[in-house]
Motif scaffolding. Sequence first.
Motif: not given
Length: 571
Positions: A6-14, A27-38, A44-46
């Motif tokens: 996942f990258s560039d979520i930018h707060g789009n929680y939906a 059945d995936i349980h390993t996740f990479f997050f590449l930044g820009d979360y909100v 954004p807290q959601r």
Amino acid sequence: MNIAVFSDIHGNYAAFQICVNYALQQDIHTFFFLGDYVAEFPYPQRTMEMIYDMKDKYDCYFIRGNKEDYWLDCRYNPDCIWKDGNHTVGAMKYTFANQTERDFAFYKTLPICREVVFEGANPILLCHGSTERNNQKMLPEDEETKRIMEECTCKYILCGHTHGQMTLEHAGKVLWNPGAVGVPKQSGGKTQFMILHQRGMEWKPEFISLEYEKDRILQELQECGLEQNAPYWTQITRHLLQTGEVTHGSSLSYAMQMDMEENGSSIWYQVPDKYWIKTIIDRMAGKEITLGQSGAHVYELDGNRVLKVAFRDEVQEEQIWASYEKEALFLECASGDFLPKVYANIHTEQEIFLIMEKYQPLKREHLDIDRLQQIMDTLVKIHILEVPAFLPKEERKPTVFDEEVTAECVKGWQSVLAEHPDAFDAKPLSVIAENINTWNQMYFDAKVCFNHGDFHFENILCDACRNMVVVDWQNCGIGNRAGDISFLLSRLSADGYAFEQGKIIEMYCESALKAGLVISPIEIRRQMCLANLNVSFRFWHQYLHGSSEERVRGIYEKMVADAMLLDIKEK
């Protein structure tokens, strides 16, 4: 082994929730997050709560994006340059204000680049921008990108930041961009991420694009205040969500370029409103709607909205500019079910920027007795509004036509009538010119209320439920209630609509009674005659040149009839 990236979520929680659900279903349980979360999305807290929940439950690897650097800079650096910026950074201010100390502490722990190794597979290098800077773009034709790939010790590199899915092979290395969860570009409005599938020592990508429900997010952009506090950035967000076209970064560059061309330089966090408005018009607005002669620019926007703008340097008369300011001020403070829904209302000394709901015009063939009663009900609602504080509380006095204006009006009407030889008797013009000031003095009524000032059929629209919505408030002010009624009926008459004036006046009085007001039909008729005479004599000749004989007759004979009624009452 499979990994969701996942990258560039930018707060789009939906969108984020849709992507997470899809990955869990695989059945995936390993996740990479590449930044820009909100960033520019509501609440954004959601998003952050979802991230913390996943961090506790699953095997997660996090990178710090350039957005996180903005938040850390504002939190810990007293000299942060953007915190005092203008509307350009309104979304950043909102996002920063809606984060917690927990969030800032979390961001501080994150690297801008990290290598992840799983047993039996080639290592993967994670970054947001590049391995060197989290705000650097890794692009296919870029020489710096190629250099970084050549120097990288990992065969597989993951990056985000550009919001577009990509595969790039160079120097025996493979670079993947999973696209953006929050605001992907050129995605047709779909959310994007990537799944990495382990195949022995190697990794194979699966790019995912998913449809999701955006209505809730679009509504919350307005509810949370982003559309008002960050009107331009949020309009780009809306447009990007729905089309996948026109990014925030390219729009900022476009606005800054105009600023630099005119002023020699541009500061990214203080781009003047003027250039943002022109960016929205040039890059996102639909066709220009030409309604009336007010001079403002009105455009279709994203199908169900309209954009209304005015620039002071394009307005020839100060009085016209003042009318635009008056409408913006009124829509900012007024409330009522007959008012257009306003999503953004920005008014400066140089620009007016309004984003409003788009409504449908009333069809003339549907103008029956019930519709007329609904119009009168709406007009009473307008007249009982509290007078806004910004309107001057001037003492009302009878209208006075000086000799120069009177002569101008007579000459104007004579020239209109002369276009239709032998069709009209011009003698009543001299009677009106001689007596109009006497009639104004005799029948002047000091009782006033709030007025629309331009109440006619084209300014009365309807929503999807056939409720009436009144637009174009540039001429709102304080006056006699008969003025709005008279103007509406004069316009209907000029357009050839047959009606019984007395019946419509009675409708208005009935509507007023339902609102707790006792209004005399006789007094309204008298004030209507006076108001219509003043308006018709003073202004209508300016708009009737080249008109058909029938149209001229409707206006002229009504004006003469009103004058005769007032003359009879005087005698």
